[in-house]
Design an enzyme around this catalytic site. Structure first.
Site, mmCIF file in Angstrom:
data_model
loop_
_atom_site.group_PDB
_atom_site.id
_atom_site.type_symbol
_atom_site.label_atom_id
_atom_site.label_comp_id
_atom_site.label_asym_id
_atom_site.label_seq_id
_atom_site.Cartn_x
_atom_site.Cartn_y
_atom_site.Cartn_z
ATOM 1 N N LYS A 51 12.535 35.877 55.148
ATOM 2 C CA LYS A 51 11.731 35.211 54.134
ATOM 3 C C LYS A 51 11.958 33.701 54.179
ATOM 4 O O LYS A 51 13.076 33.241 54.014
ATOM 5 C CB LYS A 51 12.181 35.763 52.778
ATOM 6 C CG LYS A 51 11.287 35.451 51.650
ATOM 7 C CD LYS A 51 11.467 36.378 50.454
ATOM 8 C CE LYS A 51 12.873 36.785 50.096
ATOM 9 N NZ LYS A 51 12.966 37.537 48.861
ATOM 10 N N GLU A 74 28.363 31.318 57.454
ATOM 11 C CA GLU A 74 28.508 32.313 56.394
ATOM 12 C C GLU A 74 29.239 33.519 56.963
ATOM 13 O O GLU A 74 28.900 33.982 58.048
ATOM 14 C CB GLU A 74 27.140 32.808 55.893
ATOM 15 C CG GLU A 74 26.339 31.801 55.132
ATOM 16 C CD GLU A 74 25.033 32.391 54.609
ATOM 17 O OE1 GLU A 74 24.882 33.634 54.604
ATOM 18 O OE2 GLU A 74 24.170 31.605 54.207
ATOM 19 N N ASP A 76 9.662 41.048 46.063
ATOM 20 C CA ASP A 76 11.062 41.368 46.337
ATOM 21 C C ASP A 76 11.909 41.062 45.095
ATOM 22 O O ASP A 76 12.252 41.959 44.318
ATOM 23 C CB ASP A 76 11.536 40.577 47.558
ATOM 24 C CG ASP A 76 12.946 40.945 47.979
ATOM 25 O OD1 ASP A 76 13.441 42.003 47.539
ATOM 26 O OD2 ASP A 76 13.569 40.174 48.740
ATOM 27 N N PRO A 87 16.391 35.251 57.182
ATOM 28 C CA PRO A 87 15.542 35.600 58.329
ATOM 29 C C PRO A 87 14.280 36.368 57.936
ATOM 30 O O PRO A 87 13.265 36.308 58.623
ATOM 31 C CB PRO A 87 16.451 36.471 59.197
ATOM 32 C CG PRO A 87 17.823 36.012 58.878
ATOM 33 C CD PRO A 87 17.789 35.662 57.416
ATOM 34 N N GLU A 143 19.317 29.940 57.593
ATOM 35 C CA GLU A 143 18.980 31.109 58.426
ATOM 36 C C GLU A 143 17.515 31.065 58.864
ATOM 37 O O GLU A 143 16.745 31.994 58.642
ATOM 38 C CB GLU A 143 19.310 32.408 57.682
ATOM 39 C CG GLU A 143 20.797 32.570 57.430
ATOM 40 C CD GLU A 143 21.184 33.943 56.874
ATOM 41 O OE1 GLU A 143 20.363 34.573 56.193
ATOM 42 O OE2 GLU A 143 22.320 34.382 57.147
ATOM 43 N N ASP A 185 29.726 45.515 38.645
ATOM 44 C CA ASP A 185 28.774 44.896 37.709
ATOM 45 C C ASP A 185 27.538 45.757 37.439
ATOM 46 O O ASP A 185 26.546 45.274 36.920
ATOM 47 C CB ASP A 185 28.384 43.486 38.168
ATOM 48 C CG ASP A 185 27.384 43.502 39.307
ATOM 49 O OD1 ASP A 185 27.308 44.537 40.022
ATOM 50 O OD2 ASP A 185 26.680 42.505 39.495
#
Ligand code: CA
Length: 674
Positions: free
Chosen positions: A163, A306, A402, A161, A208, A317
């Site tokens: 990008k 999803e 980003d 939503p 999305e 991690d």
């Protein structure tokens, strides 16, 4: 209704006619049919019940045999290349696809980016998923009896939503050229899957796509792209469902708006799919409401495309996770293996039984675990080399602001169905057990974190019970002893407003109380954010033209609402705005309020406090010019048990000719250290 094919507008009707004609031809040319590139469809049938699981699973009633129980494992190839191995419940290394299939997963979802590589061929990460990897994943899904759900992002990297960047190769194209490019690309990609014998059951046109898609922000353009993609799917995989995928069901008018526009433009699609992450996307009741409306209005099938949930708060991690302890998100279930299973079970139940045309649920990235346990540096080398993190540094070539800045590992390793060593968690069995139920003995699964907001200057009482969350997701209060002395509380209070984590013991388990110390405002609607005069009384002595609450952020001290006054006439503004509070705990209080305004002429403005009708404090106040807020506090208001306090502001303006105006905001009655 669920199994009936639902009408999806003119596009589908004409397609049906074409299919019918094609059907006649196929009857005659059966031998030729196999040769024209069709792939045999996998018939989805449930696996027998897995016996002996300790997992508590309440049966989902009325679950159709072919209900989609999907999992997105787009990162799998990059994970495997990074050395990740998956192990079954017996501890033996196993093929991930086989393990998922054995446990009742019947659909594999895979994202596809146009070209997630820089000019030197370095992958952007997130699995480096292009169509070639989708073919690879699709072949393995088909070989293991699972159908493929293709998720075209129509971007070179993540689309969501926030990008929807156009693929580099399509940048600057007119909408007509872009539509054509999208059609050709979709058709070519699906043909590659078909040639490889992959059984594609559903294709998403976009991921999305909330209000923008493939670099387009205007619906007239977006709908052309949706239609072009849909057309390509119909041509290559005529039996596959065409899905459009949106997010944020909690923003209640979104889906009504999108579905209406799709109908208006006659976009040919079958499934209106939603993301549903319970920690962001509101309740299941709300999801049910907004998706049923799409079915009611336009006859569309719906699904959860999803979803996911955490089995632990731990990160493994060295790259931070989307949800963990101490966050501000809604924690609907404990972060446990059982909590993760309960979440999944309840979403499946909602889609199967709450939704009128719900066809399935897909879990997002259930196998995206850490590529190593040693260090960030060691993991980073693998993320960069194999694309097994959410983004690599090479993504800066496409998304410098980003991904190019915040690249790193997986943010959902704590939401996988595998532990950090790749061993399957018991929760993976939920896909199988929902069909049959597995109501094991109900025991305590976890303690619910206690959220406590207390007045900084009042008494802080830690409750002597906390809720135990049981394996069936019910709750039972249990005794708790907190590891916190009165001295420690006093020291927290001395530090001013703030949040504190207090631990304790309930039996053998650790209990957590998140204590939020605030200056508690005993006034109702103190900043007028209710959008009404609720709690307040206005006594008018003049004849103001406007005297009301107002929704205007720029004129408010905080929030968007304030109390507004204005009058064109001279000598007309004169009023008290006050609030009366009783049942206050005995103690000392202070009252603060703010005002700004202008053209007041000669004024008499003051804030005041009355106890049992007697004035105990008053502070003169002023209006001068726009944005110049005057805040005054009446302190030392002594309240004994049973006393009634009234606090307010008196405003009296002669006016300077234009008529006085002003704004009042942020009234607060706080207790005060005596
Ligand atoms: Ca992580």
């Amino acid at each position: 209704m669920k199994k009936a094919r639902l009408s999806s507008g003119r596009g589908t009707a004409s397609r049906r006619i074409r299919c019918a004609l094609l059907g006649c031809v196929l009857v005659i040319l059966t031998a030729a049919a196999a040769g024209c590139g069709t792939v045999p469809e996998i018939k989805i049938t449930p696996k027998p019940k897995i016996e002996g699981s300790s997992l508590y699973v309440k049966k989902v009633e009325n679950l159709p045999d072919d209900f989609i129980l999907g999992m997105d494992i787009s990162s799998v190839l990059a994970e495997e290349a990074s050395g990740v191995k998956y192990y079954g419940f017996d501890g033996k290394e196993t093929d991930l696809f086989k393990l998922l299939s054995d446990n009742g997963v019947n659909y594999i979802r895979v994202r596809v980016w146009n070209h997630p590589f820089d000019k030197d061929g370095h992958g952007f990460g997130g699995g480096n998923n292009d169509i070639a990897s989708a073919v690879e994943i699709g072949k393995r899904a088909t070989a293991n009896g699972m159908r493929l759900l293709v998720d075209f992002h129509y971007s070179d990297f993540w689309a969501d939503p926030g990008k929807q960047m156009v693929p580099l190769a399509w940048k600057g194209m007119t909408i007509e050229d872009k539509s054509k490019a999208l059609y050709e690309y979709t058709k070519d990609s699906l043909k590659q899957l078909r040639s490889a014998g992959v059984d594609v059951g559903m294709v998403q046109i976009g991921n999305e796509t909330n209000g923008s898609f493939c670099g387009e922000k205007v619906w007239f353009n977006m709908q052309q792209l949706f239609s072009s993609g849909s057309k390509a799917v119909r041509e290559v995989y005529p039996n596959a469902l065409v899905a459009l995928h949106f997010a944020n069901p909690e923003q209640v008018t979104n889906y009504e708006d999108y579905s209406k526009k799709l109908a208006y433009y006659n976009v040919d699609y079958d499934v209106f799919a939603s993301s549903y992450y319970p920690y962001w996307h509101g309740t299941l009741e709300n999801l049910t409401k907004v998706l049923n409306k799409v079915t009611d209005d336009y006859g569309k099938k719906v699904m959860v495309m999803e979803t996911s949930y955490a089995f632990t708060a731990e990160d493994t991690d060295f790259f931070g996770n989307t949800i963990s302890d101490g966050g501000t998100v809604t924690k609907s279930y404990p972060y446990t293996v059982q909590g993760q299973a309960n979440h999944m079970r309840n979403v499946i139940d909602t889609v199967a039984n709450g939704l009128k045309a719900g066809i399935g649920v897909v879990y997002w990235e259930g196998a995206w675990i850490t590529v190593g346990r040693n260090s960030y540096e060691e993991n980073k080398q693998k993320w960069e080399k194999f694309g097994s993190g959410w983004a690599s540094s090479y993504a800066s070539a496409y998304d410098p602001d980003d991904a190019g800045k915040y690249f790193g590992g997986t943010a959902v390793d704590n939401q996988a169905f595998f532990d950090a060593d790749g061993k399957a968690l018991e929760s993976l069995r939920v896909f199988n057990l929902v069909r049959y139920g597995n109501e094991t003995e109900i025991t305590v699964d976890a303690l619910e974190d206690l959220e406590l907001t207390a007045d900084l200057n009042g008494e802080v009482l830690l409750p002597d019970k906390v809720n135990a969350v049981m394996t069936d997701d019910s709750k039972q209060p249990v005794d708790v002893v907190w590891n916190c002395t009165e001295e420690q509380i006093a020291s927290m209070k001395a530090g001013g407003p703030g949040k504190h984590r207090i631990t304790g013991k309930a039996g053998e388990r650790e209990a957590v109380c998140n204590l939020n110390l605030v200056e508690f405002n005993y006034l109702k609607n103190g900043g007028f954010e209710d959008g009404t005069e609720d709690g307040w009384t206005v006594k008018q002595y003049g004849k103001a033209d406007q005297l009301n609450v107002e929704d205007k952020k720029t004129d408010s001290l905080s929030g968007t609402w304030h109390y507004h006054f204005w009058s064109a006439a001279k000598n007309s503004v004169s009023f008290d705005l006050e609030q009366t509070v009783d049942n206050l705990p005995e103690g000392t209080y202070k009252f603060a309020i703010s005002i700004m305004g202008g053209d007041g002429g000669k004024t008499n403005i003051y804030s005041y406090a009355l106890v049992d009708g007697e004035e105990v404090g008053r502070k003169p106040m002023n209006i001068s010019s726009y944005g110049n807020w005057d805040t005054e506090t009446v302190e030392g208001i002594e309240i004994s048990n049973g006393a009634v306090v009234t606090v307010g502001i008196h405003v009296e303006c002669e006016g300077s000719g234009n008529g006085a105006w002003g704004k009042i905001d942020d009234a607060a009655l706080n207790s005060q250290k005596s």
